[in-house]
Design an enzyme around this catalytic site. Structure first.
Site, PDB file in Angstrom:
ATOM      1  N   ASP A  22       0.841  -1.205   0.000  1.00 26.73           N
ATOM      2  CA  ASP A  22       0.000   0.000   0.000  1.00 26.73           C
ATOM      3  C   ASP A  22       0.873   1.250   0.000  1.00 26.73           C
ATOM      4  OD1 ASP A  22       0.977  -0.574   2.559  1.00 26.73           O
ATOM      5  OD2 ASP A  22      -0.726   0.304   3.587  1.00 26.73           O
ATOM      6  N   HIS A  27       3.465   6.517   0.549  1.00 29.56           N
ATOM      7  CA  HIS A  27       4.773   7.161   0.330  1.00 29.56           C
ATOM      8  C   HIS A  27       4.975   7.678  -1.088  1.00 29.56           C
ATOM      9  CE1 HIS A  27       6.227   4.141   3.637  1.00 29.56           C
ATOM     10  NE2 HIS A  27       5.549   5.125   4.145  1.00 29.56           N
ATOM     11  N   TRP A 146      -3.744  -1.699  11.777  1.00 26.97           N
ATOM     12  CA  TRP A 146      -2.370  -1.189  11.835  1.00 26.97           C
ATOM     13  C   TRP A 146      -2.448  -0.169  12.996  1.00 26.97           C
ATOM     14  CZ3 TRP A 146      -3.620  -3.833   7.746  1.00 26.97           C
ATOM     15  CH2 TRP A 146      -2.865  -3.947   6.604  1.00 26.97           C
ATOM     16  N   TYR A 148      -0.357   2.494  15.012  1.00 28.15           N
ATOM     17  CA  TYR A 148       0.926   3.177  15.136  1.00 28.15           C
ATOM     18  C   TYR A 148       0.776   4.418  16.022  1.00 28.15           C
ATOM     19  CZ  TYR A 148       2.246   0.475  10.903  1.00 28.15           C
ATOM     20  OH  TYR A 148       2.519  -0.523   9.990  1.00 28.15           O
ATOM     21  N   ARG A 150       1.387   7.926  17.012  1.00 29.00           N
ATOM     22  CA  ARG A 150       1.930   9.058  16.232  1.00 29.00           C
ATOM     23  C   ARG A 150       1.143  10.330  16.516  1.00 29.00           C
ATOM     24  NH1 ARG A 150       3.263   7.444  10.171  1.00 29.00           N
ATOM     25  NH2 ARG A 150       4.415   5.861  11.325  1.00 29.00           N
ATOM     26  N   LYS A 179      -1.192  -4.988  13.566  1.00 31.89           N
ATOM     27  CA  LYS A 179       0.131  -4.855  12.964  1.00 31.89           C
ATOM     28  C   LYS A 179       0.831  -3.727  13.701  1.00 31.89           C
ATOM     29  CE  LYS A 179       2.218  -3.738   8.537  1.00 31.89           C
ATOM     30  NZ  LYS A 179       2.069  -3.755   7.110  1.00 31.89           N
ATOM     31  N   ILE A 180       1.971  -4.044  14.297  1.00 28.56           N
ATOM     32  CA  ILE A 180       2.735  -3.019  15.008  1.00 28.56           C
ATOM     33  C   ILE A 180       4.166  -3.010  14.467  1.00 28.56           C
ATOM     34  CG2 ILE A 180       1.379  -3.022  17.154  1.00 28.56           C
ATOM     35  CD1 ILE A 180       3.356  -4.953  18.382  1.00 28.56           C
ATOM     36  N   LYS A 181       4.906  -1.977  14.816  1.00 23.70           N
ATOM     37  CA  LYS A 181       6.308  -1.938  14.395  1.00 23.70           C
ATOM     38  C   LYS A 181       7.153  -2.656  15.439  1.00 23.70           C
ATOM     39  CE  LYS A 181       5.553   1.808  11.374  1.00 23.70           C
ATOM     40  NZ  LYS A 181       5.906   2.957  10.630  1.00 23.70           N
ATOM     41  N   GLY A 206       9.287  -2.278   8.027  1.00 18.90           N
ATOM     42  CA  GLY A 206       9.959  -0.975   8.092  1.00 18.90           C
ATOM     43  C   GLY A 206      10.817  -0.730   6.862  1.00 18.90           C
ATOM     44  N   ARG A 233       8.689  -3.356   2.025  1.00 17.13           N
ATOM     45  CA  ARG A 233       9.932  -2.882   1.414  1.00 17.13           C
ATOM     46  C   ARG A 233      11.117  -3.834   1.520  1.00 17.13           C
ATOM     47  NH1 ARG A 233       9.300   2.752   4.450  1.00 17.13           N
ATOM     48  NH2 ARG A 233       8.138   1.347   5.803  1.00 17.13           N
TER      49      ARG A 233
HETATM   50  P1  FBP Z   1       6.882  -2.128   5.434  1.00 18.47           P
HETATM   51  O1  FBP Z   1       7.105  -3.559   5.821  1.00 18.47           O
HETATM   52  O2  FBP Z   1       7.458  -1.797   4.090  1.00 18.47           O
HETATM   53  O3  FBP Z   1       7.344  -1.185   6.545  1.00 18.47           O
HETATM   54  O4  FBP Z   1       5.306  -1.931   5.278  1.00 18.47           O
HETATM   55  C1  FBP Z   1       4.487  -1.854   6.398  1.00 18.47           C
HETATM   56  C2  FBP Z   1       3.606  -0.628   6.382  1.00 18.47           C
HETATM   57  O5  FBP Z   1       2.712  -0.662   7.487  1.00 18.47           O
HETATM   58  C3  FBP Z   1       2.794  -0.481   5.094  1.00 18.47           C
HETATM   59  O6  FBP Z   1       1.622  -1.242   5.112  1.00 18.47           O
HETATM   60  C4  FBP Z   1       2.583   1.007   5.050  1.00 18.47           C
HETATM   61  O7  FBP Z   1       2.479   1.513   3.768  1.00 18.47           O
HETATM   62  C5  FBP Z   1       3.825   1.559   5.664  1.00 18.47           C
HETATM   63  O8  FBP Z   1       4.377   0.551   6.493  1.00 18.47           O
HETATM   64  C6  FBP Z   1       3.544   2.795   6.458  1.00 18.47           C
HETATM   65  O9  FBP Z   1       4.691   3.166   7.157  1.00 18.47           O
HETATM   66  P2  FBP Z   1       4.851   4.624   7.762  1.00 18.47           P
HETATM   67  O10 FBP Z   1       3.524   5.027   8.327  1.00 18.47           O
HETATM   68  O11 FBP Z   1       5.898   4.471   8.818  1.00 18.47           O
HETATM   69  O12 FBP Z   1       5.285   5.497   6.636  1.00 18.47           O
END
Ligand code: FBP
Length: 254
Positions: A22, A27, A146, A148, A150, A179-181, A206, A233
């Site tokens: 996505d 991005h 997802w 996050y 922020r 889904k978390i980082k 990431g 990525r």
């Molecule tokens: P990656 O594994 O490439 O980090 O993708 C995960 C993801 O959640 C994507 O689904 C989303 O496009 C992107 O990271 C968003 O990352 P950020 O909000 O940090 O730019």
């Protein structure tokens, strides 16, 4: 309401191995090269790399997935909201651009939604997510959040307390999976898996890392008890995405 294992279509041996794509929305073209900017290339990679699902926005699903061979070969998670990185407000909000019903029509087995925990707009996102979660379950679809941390009140997006809060919010809101980082250590992540309870946890990859570092992170995440990974990525920006996929399957033991 029927109590059902909504995530079953996305799991192999209990593991989720999901390819995220996505990024063109989040991005722009900056993440892509001549090859991986083509959704068809990514769908082929998802099939050949034996992923258990792929994440797409509505437009890609409509033009490259719906009523194509891929619909039979790889389960779809339709991302229902998105925002660009041009939007520079400190407190992000990611509006819905697709309905659950339309996602189902396009062949999705699950829907995805990003919540920015701590943003001054979190209340809107919680309300939107609440409606989506109920509708998805009525229609038999899984729900992936997802989550996050922020916004201007968030000093460190990877702070253990905050990411644990994110994990717990997923459970409280009824997500089937969050889904978390990766928070930086196996121990921290294990705590997050615990507070997420019956909500399954997957981690994002990431920005692109050196391969060995990436594998180490995933190995630690698996040891911490995650159900799997939803990565983008680090796979499709690699020169050898199939080799990376194979190594990831090995780590996940699927
Ligand atoms: P990656 O594994 O490439 O980090 O993708 C995960 C993801 O959640 C994507 O689904 C989303 O496009 C992107 O990271 C968003 O990352 P950020 O909000 O940090 O730019």
């Amino acid at each position: 309401m029927l109590k059902k294992d909504y995530l079953r279509p996305l799991l192999r041996k209990g593991r989720a191995f999901i390819l995220a794509y996505d990024h063109g929305f989040e991005h722009g073209a900056a993440d892509f090269n001549g090859e991986n900017c083509d959704p068809e290339y990514i769908l082929q990679l998802a099939v050949k790399g034996k992923y258990t699902g792929i994440v797409l926005q509505k437009g890609l699903a409509e033009k490259y997935y719906y009523q194509t061979i891929y619909q039979k070969k790889i389960p779809l998670i339709l991302k229902l909201n998105g925002k660009t990185n041009l939007f520079k407000e400190k407190d992000p909000y990611s509006p819905v651009n697709c309905s659950v019903l339309y996602a189902k029509k396009l062949g999705a087995v699950a829907v995805g939604y990003t919540i920015y925990l701590g943003s001054e707009f979190e209340n809107i996102m919680f309300a939107e997510f609440g409606r989506i979660q109920e509708e998805a379950h009525y229609l038999g679809l899984g729900v992936i959040a997802w989550v996050y941390p922020r916004g201007k009140y968030i000093k460190d997006e990877k702070d253990t307390g905050l990411v644990s809060y994110a994990a717990r919010i997923g459970l409280e809101l009824g997500a089937d999976m969050i889904k978390i980082k990766y928070p930086g250590s196996e121990k921290k992540l294990a705590r997050m898996v615990k507070v997420a309870g019956k909500t399954k946890v997957v981690i994002a990859g990431g920005p692109k890392l050196p391969e060995k570092e990436f594998y180490k992170m995933i190995t630690r995440a698996v040891k911490a008890g995650v159900t799997g990974i939803t990565v983008g990525r680090n796979v499709w920006q690699s020169k050898y995405p199939l080799k990376v996929s194979q190594q990831l399957r090995k780590i996940l033991q699927i």
